[in-house]
Design a protein around this motif. Structure first.
Motif: not given
Length: 439
Positions: A34-38
């Protein structure tokens, strides 16, 4: 290929998390990148928007079974916002999946070990190599299969009618919105001129929110811009839509247009975006210009990012950029009725064995993707990867009809479809609102 290698899932959104849940349930090793933090980081960016699917259509069944031992209870009624979808389902699911998800991990390339796109010899026997950028640190991960559930959120379509940015659009990008703004911050929009460009559900949601502000603040001006030459099926299927909340969206927008709260402009294909101080002026290919706007939302849909898949052999429709077996089902130019068949592993397969596009990305540039479509896709794909071919071939979903028939490809000034149609064209609405325009 070593059986102990994981299946790599790209994206920890609703379909990526569901794919991971199905893999866990079948005892398969999985890594979610996952590229995002969440988890569901894209959903969080439209957390203020309410979905038109009910809770029962937003929860994957394998995910629910995985969650139940934790004491989780499935929401059963109502239409959540994106934020509620995360808090009540997606965040708990990501917590149960734990360290199977690697955050801050952007996939920048996928290939076969030692084989570029040109090499045939031994290709299918080689593992995939997934190239990952983790905050500037690059590493590679071998996989026996890859499921791309990264969606299309990161690549919205531009304002330009030819599919490329309009003249001046790139320099004005900081004053344009390409996602639905949070109109709950009504003071930013009250008494202002807002323009919404687009004919899909996002655009309809936006103009409804703005019209409610205008109903309270009469000095608020709203211009709704359609590229197509007539209204066509913009207002959806109404009472005939088998998703009632989706049908109400169009009906409500129609009521607001007819009440004069929204100025509807058709046949306006944007060629230039100009800045007039802090305001924006849109000019069409035929030379018309709209009054300067304080806010402009470009809600013309999304397209898949295929750049990191350039070394894979993909079977994509040249128009839609969707897998060829499903393109005819979802292409609005040739399939104008509202019903769409569910898709499974066979439909989603590519010449590159054990690689699949699922979720919104599997529809390419086509609109109207539903979460339940993605859940059925990943159920079938994971069954295929697990050797349960009977389950993979089985169809366990009938998608709800939109109640729309004809005209998805409307373009010209008469409202005639330039593509094919599977049924009779709809009746045309010529004049709507105070200044609705047909050209």
């Amino acid at each position: 290929m070593p059986a102990e290698l994981p299946v790599v899932v790209i994206g920890a959104g609703p379909q990526g998390l569901a794919a991971a849940a199905h893999l866990v349930e079948r005892g398969q090793s999985v890594v979610v990148l996952e590229a995002g933090a969440t988890a569901a980081s894209a959903v969080s960016e439209w957390g203020h928007v309410r979905l038109f699917s009910e809770w029962g259509e937003l929860v994957d069944q394998a995910a629910a079974r995985l969650l139940e031992p934790s004491g989780w209870t499935a929401p059963t009624a109502g239409y959540p916002t994106g934020a509620q979808w995360i808090s009540a389902y997606l965040a708990p699911l990501s917590a149960v999946l734990g360290d199977r998800i690697r955050y801050g991990s952007r996939v920048v390339g996928v290939s076969r070990r030692g084989r570029d796109r040109l090499v045939d010899a031994g290709r299918d026997e080689q593992p995939f190599t997934v190239h990952v950028d983790a905050g500037g640190d690059e590493y590679r991960l071998d996989a026996r299969a890859v499921i791309d559930a990264s969606g299309t959120w990161s690549t919205p379509n531009p304002a330009g009618a030819d599919g490329l940015p309009a003249m001046g659009e790139k320099s004005a990008v900081d004053v344009l919105d390409y996602r639905i703004p949070d109109y709950r911050e009504s003071k930013k929009y009250a008494g202002m001129h807002s323009v919404v460009v687009g004919s899909g559900h996002s655009a309809v949601t936006a103009v409804i929110a703005l019209a409610r502000i205008a109903r309270r603040e009469p000095d608020t001006k709203i211009t709704w811009v359609l590229r197509r030459g007539s209204v066509g099926n913009t207002f959806g299927g109404g009472d005939a839509d088998e998703l009632p909340a989706r049908g109400r969206l169009g009906s409500t927008a129609k009521e607001f247009v007819e009440a004069g709260l929204i100025d509807l402009v058709t046949g306006f294909r944007i060629e230039r975006v100009s800045q007039d101080g802090d305001r924006v002026v849109l000019t069409s290919e035929d030379g018309r210009s709209l009054p300067a706007a304080d806010h402009v939302a470009i809600l013309t849909g999304f397209r898949p990012d295929l750049s990191f898949l350039s070394e894979l052999r993909l079977g994509l429709d040249p128009t839609l950029e969707a897998p060829t077996r499903i393109a005819a089902e979802v292409d609005p130019n040739i399939h104008s009725c509202g019903s769409v068949a569910a898709t499974g592993a066979r439909d989603l397969a590519h010449p590159e064995k054990n690689f699949y596009l699922v979720g919104a990305k599997s529809y390419g540039r086509a609109p109207t993707f539903l979460a339940m479509t993605g859940y059925e896709q990943v159920r079938s794909v994971i069954a295929e990867l697990s050797g349960d071919y009977e389950a993979a071939a089985r169809v366990e979903l009938v998608l709800p009809d939109t109640g729309v028939c004809g005209g998805a490809g409307l373009f010209d000034s008469t409202g005639a479809s330039l593509g094919g149609a599977c049924c009779a064209p709809p009746k045309q609405l010529i004049q709507l609102g105070r200044t609705a325009t047909t050209v």
